[in-house]
Design a protein around this motif. Structure first.
Motif, PDB file in Angstrom:
ATOM      1  N   ALA A   1      -7.268 -14.971   9.071  1.00  0.00           N
ATOM      2  CA  ALA A   1      -7.212 -14.718   7.629  1.00  0.00           C
ATOM      3  C   ALA A   1      -7.162 -16.046   6.882  1.00  0.00           C
ATOM      4  O   ALA A   1      -6.345 -16.913   7.185  1.00  0.00           O
TER       5      ALA A   1
ATOM      6  N   ASN B   1      -2.025 -12.628   0.333  1.00  0.00           N
ATOM      7  CA  ASN B   1      -1.521 -12.631   1.701  1.00  0.00           C
ATOM      8  C   ASN B   1      -1.085 -11.207   2.036  1.00  0.00           C
ATOM      9  O   ASN B   1      -0.014 -10.762   1.630  1.00  0.00           O
TER      10      ASN B   1
ATOM     11  N   LYS C   1      -6.762 -18.726   3.654  1.00  0.00           N
ATOM     12  CA  LYS C   1      -5.859 -18.926   2.521  1.00  0.00           C
ATOM     13  C   LYS C   1      -6.705 -19.240   1.288  1.00  0.00           C
ATOM     14  O   LYS C   1      -6.848 -20.388   0.878  1.00  0.00           O
TER      15      LYS C   1
ATOM     16  N   HIS D   1      -0.333  -8.227   4.837  1.00  0.00           N
ATOM     17  CA  HIS D   1       0.018  -7.898   6.216  1.00  0.00           C
ATOM     18  C   HIS D   1       0.083  -6.383   6.367  1.00  0.00           C
ATOM     19  O   HIS D   1       0.757  -5.702   5.574  1.00  0.00           O
TER      20      HIS D   1
ATOM     21  N   GLY E   1      -3.422 -25.022   4.734  1.00  0.00           N
ATOM     22  CA  GLY E   1      -4.391 -24.310   3.921  1.00  0.00           C
ATOM     23  C   GLY E   1      -5.651 -25.128   3.678  1.00  0.00           C
ATOM     24  O   GLY E   1      -6.206 -25.143   2.600  1.00  0.00           O
TER      25      GLY E   1
ATOM     26  N   ARG F   1      -7.834 -19.207  -2.647  1.00  0.00           N
ATOM     27  CA  ARG F   1      -7.202 -19.261  -3.979  1.00  0.00           C
ATOM     28  C   ARG F   1      -8.275 -19.140  -5.047  1.00  0.00           C
ATOM     29  O   ARG F   1      -9.367 -19.712  -4.915  1.00  0.00           O
TER      30      ARG F   1
ATOM     31  N   ASP G   1       0.387 -10.450  -3.083  1.00  0.00           N
ATOM     32  CA  ASP G   1       0.825 -10.485  -1.693  1.00  0.00           C
ATOM     33  C   ASP G   1       1.619  -9.217  -1.380  1.00  0.00           C
ATOM     34  O   ASP G   1       2.411  -8.750  -2.216  1.00  0.00           O
TER      35      ASP G   1
ATOM     36  N   HIS H   1      -3.832  -9.719   7.799  1.00  0.00           N
ATOM     37  CA  HIS H   1      -3.019  -9.911   8.999  1.00  0.00           C
ATOM     38  C   HIS H   1      -2.629  -8.537   9.528  1.00  0.00           C
ATOM     39  O   HIS H   1      -2.092  -7.707   8.777  1.00  0.00           O
TER      40      HIS H   1
ATOM     41  N   ARG I   1      -8.934 -11.278   0.586  1.00  0.00           N
ATOM     42  CA  ARG I   1      -9.061 -12.657   0.100  1.00  0.00           C
ATOM     43  C   ARG I   1      -8.300 -12.878  -1.203  1.00  0.00           C
ATOM     44  O   ARG I   1      -8.289 -12.027  -2.086  1.00  0.00           O
TER      45      ARG I   1
END
Length: 395
Positions: free
Chosen positions: A386, A144, A388, A146, A39, A390, A121, A167, A141
Motif C-alpha cells: 500500500a 491509510n 503512502k 486497514h 514515505g 498524498r 484513515d 492493508h 489511495r
C-alpha cells in the motif's frame, strides 16, 4: 530506446558472483524498508503499472485512470470505472444483513458499478465476510485503510473487481451467520476460512499495491474456476500459506485458470505457497523473493508455471534452497509438467527444478506480459504494498 547492455553485463556479473550479490540484495531490502517508512515517492521506475499513473500529481482528480493501467491476465478488469464514486465515511460493520449507508459493506453490495474511496484513515473490523458485487473498485489511495482483526474479503461468482491500496491483515474465521451480498439478497454463510482475499468462481480480478499479512488461512486464494487474474505490486509478510491457486487436484475446471503474479515482494516471515498452483496457467514474473522457509513455488495436478525474471534469495540455512516443490507427486509423474525458469536470478544457493519438454504452446498460454531483466527487480518492486499517497503530490 533504453540501453540494455549495462543490464545484461550486470546480470552476467550477478550470476558469476552470487554471494556478493546476495549481500547487495540484503542491503537493498534494508534500504527499501527504511525508505518505505519515510514515505519515499518515486516515478518512471520502469514498472509499467506505476508509470501509467503515479507520475500524475493530479491523480486524485483522475482516480479512474488506474483502471487503464492493469497488465497480465487481469488486464481487462475495469472495476467500478464506469460508475460513480462512493465515499466510505463510516468504518463500522454493525449489521452484515442491513449495512449502514456510508460503510464499506453498503458500498460493495450495490448492483451498479462503483469506485469506492475513503473519507479518512480508518480501521475496518468486519463482523462477517465482505461479499463483493460485480464492477467494484476499492481504492485506498490518499488515506491509510486497514481491513483487519475480523472477517475479510470474498469475491464469489462475480466479475470485474479491483482492490488497490489497502492493508489486509489478521483476518479471522467467521461464519454460520446471515450476510447480505446484494440489495435484494442475503443468505446463510457457513464458516469462512479466514483468507485475506478469497476469489471463488470469479473472473477479471486485479489485486494491486496492497499489504497483506498474518491471516487465519491464505492471504490470497483463487479457486473453483476463477480466471483472468492479476496479482501485482503487493507486499506479503508474516504468513504461512501465502497463496493458493486452484481448488483441488480433482477439480479439473481449474484448467481454465490464468493468473499473472508480477512485481510483488514476498518478504519477511513467509513459509510457503508463493503461490501453490493446480491445473492452470501461471505467469510468475519479476517478483522479489527474499524469504521462504519451506519453498517459494509449489503445485500439483500438472499446472504450467512460467517463472521469468524473478529474484530468488534462498534462506541462510542449508535447507530449503529449492525454490520449487511438487506436492504429492513422484518424479515419474511430475517430470512431464511444464515448469520453467527463464532469466531468474538465483542467490545464496537457490535453485529451480525445471521439468517438462518445454512445450512452447503451453508457455505461450502462460505468458501474459514481457519479462524484464531480473537485475531490475529491486526497482520494479521498490514500492510494493500500500502506497503512502498524498493529495497534490506524486503517489
Amino acid at each position: 530506446m533504453a540501453d540494455t547492455s549495462s543490464e545484461d553485463s550486470w546480470h552476467e556479473h550477478a550470476v558469476k558472483n552470487p554471494e556478493e550479490i546476495a549481500s547487495m540484495v540484503d542491503m537493498s531490502i534494508r534500504n527499501s524498508t527504511e525508505r518505505r517508512k519515510l514515505g519515499f515517492f518515486s516515478c518512471a521506475t520502469g514498472n509499467p503499472i506505476d508509470d501509467c499513473w503515479r507520475c500524475d500529481q493530479r491523480w486524485h482528480l483522475r482516480r479512474k485512470r488506474l483502471a487503464n493501467c492493469a497488465i497480465g491476465f487481469g488486464r481487462n478488469a475495469v472495476g467500478g470505472r464506469d460508475g460513480r464514486y462512493y465515499v466510505v465515511t463510516d468504518p463500522s460493520d454493525h449489521d452484515p444483513v442491513n449495512p449502514r449507508p456510508g460503510t464499506l459493506r453498503h458500498a460493495v453490495i450495490q448492483d451498479r458499478p462503483l469506485w469506492i474511496v475513503f473519507k479518512r484513515d480508518m480501521v475496518i473490523t468486519l463482523k462477517q465476510e465482505l461479499i463483493m458485487n460485480s464492477f467494484k473498485t476499492i481504492d485506498g489511495r490518499g488515506v491509510n485503510v486497514h481491513i483487519a482483526n475480523g472477517a475479510c474479503i470474498t469475491i464469489q461468482f462475480v466479475t470485474n473487481i479491483i482492490i488497490h491500496g489497502v492493508h489486509i491483515h489478521d483476518c479471522k474465521q467467521t461464519g454460520n451467520a446471515m450476510v447480505r451480498s446484494s440489495p435484494t439478497h442475503y443468505g446463510w454463510r457457513t464458516m469462512a476460512d479466514g483468507d485475506g482475499i478469497s476469489i471463488f468462481g470469479s473472473s477479471h480480478i486485479w489485486i494491486d499495491h496492497n499489504s497483506l499479512s498474518n491471516c487465519a488461512d491464505g492471504l490470497i486464494d483463487a479457486i473453483m474456476g476463477s480466471t483472468a487474474i492479476t496479482i501485482s505490486n503487493n507486499y506479503f509478510t508474516h504468513h504461512n500459506e501465502v497463496m493458493l491457486l486452484g481448488h483441488s487436484d480433482s477439480y479439473a475446471r481449474d484448467k481454465i485458470m490464468q493468473v499473472t503474479i508480477a512485481y510483488n515482494h514476498f518478504g519477511e516471515g513467509l513459509i510457503q505457497r508463493m503461490p501453490r498452483c493446480r491445473h492452470g496457467y501461471f505467469h510468475v514474473v519479476n517478483n522479489d523473493y527474499t524469504h521462504w522457509i519451506m519453498y517459494a513455488i509449489g503445485g500439483s495436478a500438472n499446472p504450467t508455471i512460467n517463472s521469468q525474471g524473478n529474484r530468488y534469495l534462498a534462506p541462510a540455512n542449508r535447507f530449503a534452497k529449492e525454490v520449487t516443490k511438487r506436492v504429492g507427486a513422484w518424479q515419474g509423474e511430475w517430470k512431464n509438467w511444464n515448469w520453467r525458469s527463464q532469466g531468474d536470478l538465483m542467490l545464496n544457493g537457490a535453485y529451480f527444478m525445471s521439468s517438462g519438454a518445454g512445450a512452447s504452446a503451453n508457455y505461450a498460454r502462460a505468458s501474459s506480459l514481457a519479462a524484464k531483466s531480473s537485475s531490475l527487480v529491486s526497482t520494479l518492486t521498490y514500492s510494493s504494498g500500500a502506497l503512502k499517497c498524498r493529495i497534490g503530490m506524486r503517489c
